[in-house]
Design a protein around this motif. Sequence first.
Motif, PDB file in Angstrom:
ATOM      1  N   SER B  45      10.840   7.777 -14.260  1.00  0.00           N
ATOM      2  CA  SER B  45      11.770   7.218 -13.293  1.00  0.00           C
ATOM      3  C   SER B  45      11.214   7.482 -11.893  1.00  0.00           C
ATOM      4  O   SER B  45      10.293   8.288 -11.712  1.00  0.00           O
ATOM      5  CB  SER B  45      13.145   7.869 -13.437  1.00  0.00           C
ATOM      6  N   VAL B  46      11.780   6.799 -10.907  1.00  0.00           N
ATOM      7  CA  VAL B  46      11.325   6.990  -9.527  1.00  0.00           C
ATOM      8  C   VAL B  46      11.449   8.460  -9.128  1.00  0.00           C
ATOM      9  O   VAL B  46      10.543   9.035  -8.522  1.00  0.00           O
ATOM     10  CB  VAL B  46      12.154   6.106  -8.567  1.00  0.00           C
ATOM     11  N   GLU B  47      12.542   9.066  -9.499  1.00  0.00           N
ATOM     12  CA  GLU B  47      12.790  10.445  -9.109  1.00  0.00           C
ATOM     13  C   GLU B  47      11.832  11.413  -9.817  1.00  0.00           C
ATOM     14  O   GLU B  47      11.309  12.348  -9.206  1.00  0.00           O
ATOM     15  CB  GLU B  47      14.246  10.819  -9.427  1.00  0.00           C
ATOM     16  N   THR B  80      17.405  20.748 -12.816  1.00  0.00           N
ATOM     17  CA  THR B  80      17.246  21.302 -14.163  1.00  0.00           C
ATOM     18  C   THR B  80      17.026  20.207 -15.197  1.00  0.00           C
ATOM     19  O   THR B  80      16.057  20.213 -15.952  1.00  0.00           O
ATOM     20  CB  THR B  80      18.504  22.104 -14.573  1.00  0.00           C
ATOM     21  N   ARG B  81      17.938  19.250 -15.193  1.00  0.00           N
ATOM     22  CA  ARG B  81      17.869  18.214 -16.228  1.00  0.00           C
ATOM     23  C   ARG B  81      16.709  17.248 -16.014  1.00  0.00           C
ATOM     24  O   ARG B  81      16.133  16.724 -16.976  1.00  0.00           O
ATOM     25  CB  ARG B  81      19.196  17.453 -16.271  1.00  0.00           C
ATOM     26  N   LEU B  87       9.438  17.924 -18.933  1.00  0.00           N
ATOM     27  CA  LEU B  87       8.948  18.874 -19.923  1.00  0.00           C
ATOM     28  C   LEU B  87       8.745  18.200 -21.272  1.00  0.00           C
ATOM     29  O   LEU B  87       7.698  18.340 -21.911  1.00  0.00           O
ATOM     30  CB  LEU B  87       9.963  20.008 -20.087  1.00  0.00           C
ATOM     31  N   LEU B  88       9.743  17.465 -21.699  1.00  0.00           N
ATOM     32  CA  LEU B  88       9.674  16.762 -22.983  1.00  0.00           C
ATOM     33  C   LEU B  88       8.478  15.820 -23.032  1.00  0.00           C
ATOM     34  O   LEU B  88       7.869  15.618 -24.078  1.00  0.00           O
ATOM     35  CB  LEU B  88      10.963  15.963 -23.217  1.00  0.00           C
ATOM     36  N   LYS B  89       8.131  15.250 -21.877  1.00  0.00           N
ATOM     37  CA  LYS B  89       7.015  14.327 -21.821  1.00  0.00           C
ATOM     38  C   LYS B  89       5.680  15.043 -21.633  1.00  0.00           C
ATOM     39  O   LYS B  89       4.632  14.398 -21.597  1.00  0.00           O
ATOM     40  CB  LYS B  89       7.237  13.334 -20.666  1.00  0.00           C
TER      41      LYS B  89
END
Lengths: 151, 151
Positions: B45-47, B80-81, B87-89
């Motif tokens: 995502s952009v963020e 955090t989220r 992290l997952l990526k």
Amino acid sequence: MKELEDILKTSKTLPLSRKTIINVFLSNTYFKDEMLSVLKPFDLSVEQFNVLRILRGQNEKPLNLQDIQDRMVNKMSNTTRLIDKLLLKGFVERNTCAKNRRKIEIFITQDGLKTLSVLDPIIDDIEQQMTSNLSQTELEQLNNLLTKLKA
Amino acid sequence: MKELEDILKTSKTLPLSRKTIINVFLSNTYFKDEMLSVLKPFDLSVEQFNVLRILRGQNEKPLNLQDIQDRMVNKMSNTTRLIDKLLLKGFVERNTCAKNRRKIEIFITQDGLKTLSVLDPIIDDIEQQMTSNLSQTELEQLNNLLTKLKA
DNA sequence: ATATTACATTTGTATATACAATTGTTGTAT
DNA sequence: ATACAACAATTGTATATACAAATGTAATAT
């Protein structure tokens, strides 16, 4: 308000295009946050408020979801759910269109109109305030540049 | 790109302040949508992309969540989220800070760096494209006006 | 008349954001 | 040393948005 330099502490000089884009992001956040703080006590989000104003602009005539979506500033993927929330608050009503039962007609209620009329001067005020650092001439320039940008 | 007049069909002439605010909203959407369409194939995502660039700017030195949040263009309520998803990526790593176990240090991984290096020229390109309707002088004007606006 | 296509809305899943409450850690006051 | 306050991150709930799939209705094509 944070400046570009404060945020991007470690960066070298940014290309002008990137600076412009970041500046638009920051301005967007600035406007949205201010608007939200005014709307919050009325239990409205910026987007919900904008939809209410669109409905008022119709002078009691109903609009279906697609018409609303077309007129929205921030194109909304889910007008259904936004309207759901306005419904729960009693600001709009919803009816199936008799002529074309695929369509849903949406009206603003008296309660919605009353809330808007209270909000009108408050919003005018905050909009003036938020742009008060620029003269009318500068605002016109800014408008023209933004329009040209995405022309 | 939709013009103000197309969207606000039923309206009278709007005050300049409101027009400016709406124009900033529209420009924000314009930039964000274009950026997203470029980042989408990279599952970013952009963020998330912006956070990755912030981390790269540290030259391998870690940042904790608050530092990241301070540097973010769009202040993020939930770094955090966002970090969870990076992290997952596999684009970042996360460790508890030894000196202050309240803090969490975040690094960009080699994979993250590699993805950024692929994206760099693509992003430069789209940023140029998105602002190509304005001359350098006009971009400078726009920047100055936006900066002054929220000064 | 039935099947197919197009239309209008709804629903599901995921991300970003706002805000409040909670958890766990550190620093301080007595 | 213990209690309390401050700090840093996490979790929960809600709204907005992006996108895809599903539902229900109308139009059409044969």
